[in-house]
Design a protein around this motif. Structure first.
Motif, short mmCIF file in Angstrom:
data_model
loop_
_atom_site.label_atom_id
_atom_site.label_comp_id
_atom_site.label_asym_id
_atom_site.label_seq_id
_atom_site.Cartn_x
_atom_site.Cartn_y
_atom_site.Cartn_z
N SER A 5 -29.46 36.70 -6.60
CA SER A 5 -30.03 35.75 -5.63
C SER A 5 -29.29 35.86 -4.31
O SER A 5 -28.25 36.50 -4.21
CB SER A 5 -29.91 34.32 -6.16
OG SER A 5 -28.56 33.89 -6.08
N GLU A 6 -29.88 35.22 -3.31
CA GLU A 6 -29.20 35.03 -2.03
C GLU A 6 -29.10 33.54 -1.79
O GLU A 6 -29.90 32.76 -2.31
CB GLU A 6 -29.99 35.69 -0.89
CG GLU A 6 -29.97 37.20 -0.93
CD GLU A 6 -30.72 37.82 0.24
OE1 GLU A 6 -30.79 37.19 1.31
OE2 GLU A 6 -31.23 38.93 0.06
N PHE A 7 -28.14 33.16 -1.00
CA PHE A 7 -28.01 31.74 -0.67
C PHE A 7 -27.62 31.60 0.79
O PHE A 7 -27.28 32.58 1.46
CB PHE A 7 -26.95 31.07 -1.56
CG PHE A 7 -25.54 31.54 -1.29
CD1 PHE A 7 -24.78 30.98 -0.27
CD2 PHE A 7 -24.98 32.56 -2.04
CE1 PHE A 7 -23.49 31.43 -0.01
CE2 PHE A 7 -23.69 33.01 -1.78
CZ PHE A 7 -22.95 32.45 -0.76
N GLN A 27 -24.30 44.24 -3.97
CA GLN A 27 -25.25 43.86 -5.03
C GLN A 27 -25.84 45.08 -5.72
O GLN A 27 -26.08 45.07 -6.93
CB GLN A 27 -26.38 43.02 -4.43
CG GLN A 27 -26.04 41.55 -4.26
CD GLN A 27 -27.26 40.72 -3.91
OE1 GLN A 27 -28.20 41.20 -3.28
NE2 GLN A 27 -27.24 39.45 -4.29
N PRO A 77 -21.57 28.82 -1.03
CA PRO A 77 -22.84 28.19 -1.42
C PRO A 77 -22.70 26.68 -1.38
O PRO A 77 -21.58 26.15 -1.52
CB PRO A 77 -23.05 28.70 -2.85
CG PRO A 77 -21.70 29.06 -3.35
CD PRO A 77 -20.89 29.46 -2.15
N THR A 92 -24.70 37.07 -6.41
CA THR A 92 -25.30 36.47 -5.21
C THR A 92 -24.74 37.14 -3.96
O THR A 92 -23.77 37.89 -4.01
CB THR A 92 -24.95 34.97 -5.12
OG1 THR A 92 -23.53 34.85 -5.00
CG2 THR A 92 -25.44 34.21 -6.32
#
Lengths: 394, 428
Positions: A368-370, A351, A259, A339
């Motif tokens: 979340s995704e990044f 996930q 990230p 994530t």
């Protein structure tokens, strides 16, 4: 071939050893520098470089051959040339890793990828078609539960050692390899010390600070990394910082694509990240690797028997969701940030298991995704702050 | 090596497809019965199914990949995908996996019958998604999972063969794992391993594989007797589902008879075979027939397909089990075949270049799909390499094998039409 004289060591970081903030700034600059200045300087001084894609690589072998092992983990660059080599549906790290090589920013003498995922295995083939130097797949065992896995991996390391010797132009004696293993043992001990600080006194070291201190290990000679960490640790322990009203979280999903540091910093504004899997390959082995006996077998056993977990390794002894819960317990975390990099199949698959296990335990989590190249983290930060408030005031 | 059989009645033309459909229905009927009666089932994958070995333990063989593609061919995949996504799976992961998750959540209910729960899952590392997939059954059902690790080719151009030191090391590792798998199968089923049953199964597999290779080579003839994408997928299903059985052997023997007849009578797959094409990738199952028609309407025939190489688990290349030493030969065959399957996905450029001349290929169609990084990640680059070495036009398409949300027939047709215009221009 001549014996390995040991690695060339040239200091890269200009840190005077006084102000921690200067070190964090330097480390961040180096981590984000997509021109890979340490690689260029190493080569200019006559050294050779092996680029190894995420997640784990037995860097000791390259080190013992006098090569600089560099962690290939993408970059914040536009994949202009690489885009033409790939289809649309792919994670960013595969594209940008190739991009920095195609653009000449990351010159290598050997590239090694691993079957951590289907894209990473393909990357070795793509790399091989685009560069004149050798591009390898290191077949780390996918059946670590076989009683023959350690023997197989020892032989695979021996094969890799032969490839590295060919590229380096020098043989690797066991005694030299043992010296390299000692260097890396020390490095892992120092990194474990960083981890302890974050678990026990997380207000002394934010996740983004710990991250850059760790990440430079994949870019500079490991002796230098050790010197920097050894000098920084006492300064961190005595840092003038007090606990604040932030929740303790575990961050999961940073095993491959990384990230943006801005995202980690944004998380640190509202959370103490008390454990994570960011660049977990550098910390994969959790104990000192014994140097007595067969060093390659010792490395193989350490990979299999004394290692952490990740979405890209299936080990019947290490169900990932149970390992995550253990990580949360061990770090006394109140919640988890789950994530995955966009289009990262292992991360996205995991996930589901993670969130179901957390649901079953009644533990709060933020999903979340990044993407490594995301430019704005404001929206994510706002969502996270709302999540944190919910946890704090539930 | 099978020999040509005397051509018989033209009525056998089309038999391979109808018989294939019948065998498929019967196979799924057996699975349905197994689910009903709680019979043991082994979940396996097409690249390294180890069907020859697992049959020795009376497992019903379930190929989740085939189950999933059947939902797409039957145009209900979206229902299954939606259900898995509601459960938590991302739109960006393999559609096969998601369709299977929904089948599992539906207690095995599938358009072709009920699928039994897995008593064991056996997989190779030919596709990393296999590993993630099996973890799902582990979690849902507590299924024992055995990942048989098959070390692949380490670098382009490496050519480890039987007799080489590297090959010997790798095959020893595979053989040791097969021994561990046998012990696990004995524990799961309570059936003792019988080497004579394995020998018999390997013998049937030898004959099926030999027929399959001959079949693939027959498409060098013009007109090509079968469409490597549509017809080939049916043959592939039987090869996988009935591998190592007398029914499978009989099917392929009959199929070759049909194909030799078509060759003899110059019966092709289109009215006039204008362009001979090679397909690279995984078929577009949500519009399976229509996808092929986009080409056949312009006189294009798929004479070869890399799908038949890797989805056959590498049976497209030479390998014959040595029945005098079945276990050792199984390990060698698994290593050779699965490695070949992997090579055809990761390093396809050389093999493709080599088939242009014998197959008289006019063009190559690369079909990358969202669902499968294994097959699709390197396709664009492999195409660049192929184009640099061969003066053969190629087309790069992107869609999916399961998810109609990312398929646009109009866009595909535009690209295909332009491709054919280019092919026509090259004709003298």
């Amino acid at each position: 071939m001549p014996d390995s004289p040991g690695p060339l060591v040239t200091p890269y970081l200009t840190w005077t050893g006084e102000r921690l903030d200067d070190l964090f700034a330097l480390a961040r600059d180096l981590t984000e520098d997509a021109t890979f200045p340490t690689v260029h300087r190493w080569r200019e001084s006559g050294g050779k470089v092996v680029g190894h894609f995420q997640v784990y690589f037995p860097e000791e072998i390259a080190h013992a051959a006098g090569m600089l092992p560099v962690k290939v983990r993408g970059a914040r660059v536009e994949p202009r040339q690489a885009d033409a080599r790939f289809g649309s549906y792919l994670c960013s790290v595969i594209k940008t890793s190739l991009e920095v090589a195609l653009s000449g920013q990351l010159p290598l003498d050997l590239f090694v990828s691993h079957p951590i995922c289907d894209a990473a295995r393909n990357l070795a083939a793509v790399w091989g078609r685009n560069f004149p130097y050798r591009s390898e797949i290191l077949y780390l065992p996918q059946n670590p539960n076989s009683r023959y896995a350690a023997t197989y991996l020892r032989e695979e390391y021996a094969r890799l050692k032969g490839v590295i010797e060919d590229v380096a132009g020098r043989s690797i004696k066991d005694s030299v390899l043992r010296r390299s293993m000692l260097v890396f043992n020390r490095n892992r001990r120092l990194l474990r010390s960083l981890g302890r600080i974050r678990r026990e006194t997380p207000w002394l070291l934010a996740v983004d600070e710990a991250y850059v201190l760790t990440a430079i290990g994949g870019l500079v000679p490991r002796e230098e990394h050790n010197r920097v960490l050894a000098a920084a640790l006492p300064l961190i322990w005595t840092r003038n910082a007090k606990p604040q009203g932030r929740i303790r979280v575990v961050f999961e999903g940073g095993f491959c694509e990384q990230p943006p540091i801005d995202l980690l910093h944004a998380i640190s504004e509202s959370c103490y990240v008390v454990d994570d899997d960011l660049l977990v390959g550098l910390r994969w082995i959790r104990k000192d690797v014994p140097v007595a006996g067969d060093p390659l077998l010792n490395l193989a056993r350490a990979y299999l028997e004394h290692s952490t977990y990740s979405s890209v390794q299936h080990d019947l002894r290490k169900p990932k969701e149970k390992m995550l819960l253990r990580r949360i317990r061990r770090a006394r975390a109140q919640a988890a940030i789950i994530t995955a990099a966009k289009m990262c199949e292992p991360g996205l698959d995991e996930q589901v298991a993670y969130t179901r296990a957390l649901d079953a335990k009644g533990l709060p989590y933020f999903v979340s995704e990044f993407e490594e190249r995301m430019t704005s983290v404001d929206h994510l930060q706002l969502q996270l702050e709302t999540f944190v408030e919910n946890v704090l005031f539930a | 090596m099978p020999v040509p059989v005397a051509p018989s009645s033209p009525s056998i033309i089309g038999r391979g497809l109808t018989e294939g459909a019948r065998l498929f229905r019967e196979w799924f009927d057996r699975l349905d019965a197994a689910a009903e009666h709680g019979e043991p089932a082994a979940y396996v994958f097409v690249m390294g199914s180890l069907a020859e070995l697992l049959r020795c333990f009376d497992f019903q063989l379930v190929f989740p990949e085939i189950n999933s593609l059947q939902t797409a061919v039957r145009r209900v995949a979206h229902e299954y995908l939606n259900e898995a996504e509601d459960y938590g799976y991302s739109p960006d992961v393999c559609g096969y996996v998601k369709a299977d998750v929904a089948v599992q959540l539906r207690d095995g209910r599938h358009p072709m019958g009920r699928i039994p729960k897995p008593s064991i899952a056996v997989l190779t590392n030919a596709c990393n998604t296999y590993v993630k997939w099996a973890e799902i059954w582990e979690r849902l059902h507590g299924t024992p999972v055995f990942t048989l690790d098959v070390p692949g080719t380490r670098a382009a151009g490496d050519d480890d063969r039987p007799g080489d030191a590297g090959f010997a090391r790798d095959v020893a590792y595979v053989a040791d794992q097969i021994a561990e798998l046998i012990a696990l199968c004995e524990r799961v089923t309570g059936i003792r391993f019988d080497i004579d049953r394995l020998r018999a199964s390997l013998a049937y597999a030898n004959e099926m594989n030999a027929c399959f290779r001959t079949l693939l080579d027959l498409n060098q003839r013009a007109p090509a007797p079968f469409n490597a994408v549509t017809d080939g997928t049916v043959y592939l299903g039987v090869l996988n589902g009935l591998r190592g059985t007398p029914e499978g052997r009989a099917y392929f023997t009959d199929l070759l008879e049909e194909m030799w007849l078509k060759v003899d009578r110059h019966v092709g797959t289109v009215q006039q075979e204008a362009f001979r094409l090679v397909f690279v990738g995984v078929p577009c199952y949500p519009m399976f027939r229509r996808f092929s028609e986009l080409f056949s309407e312009r006189g294009g025939t798929f004479v070869s397909s890399t799908y038949l190489w890797f989805a056959s688990g590498g049976a497209s290349g030479a390998w014959t089990y040595d029945l005098a030493r079945p276990l050792e030969s199984l390990a060698e065959g698994l290593l050779v075949s699965v490695r070949r399957a992997m090579d055809s996905m990761f390093f396809p450029d050389r093999a493709l270049a080599e088939l242009v001349r014998p197959f008289r290929a006019d063009g190559v169609v690369y079909h990358a799909i969202k669902s499968c990084r294994t097959v699709s990640t390197g396709l664009a680059d492999a195409r660049r390499a192929f184009s640099a070495s061969c003066d053969v036009p190629s087309l790069f398409l992107e869609s999916d094998m399961m998810d109609r949300r990312v398929i646009s027939e109009a866009q595909l047709k535009n690209r295909v039409d332009a491709f054919f215009e280019g092919l026509a221009v090259r004709r003298p």
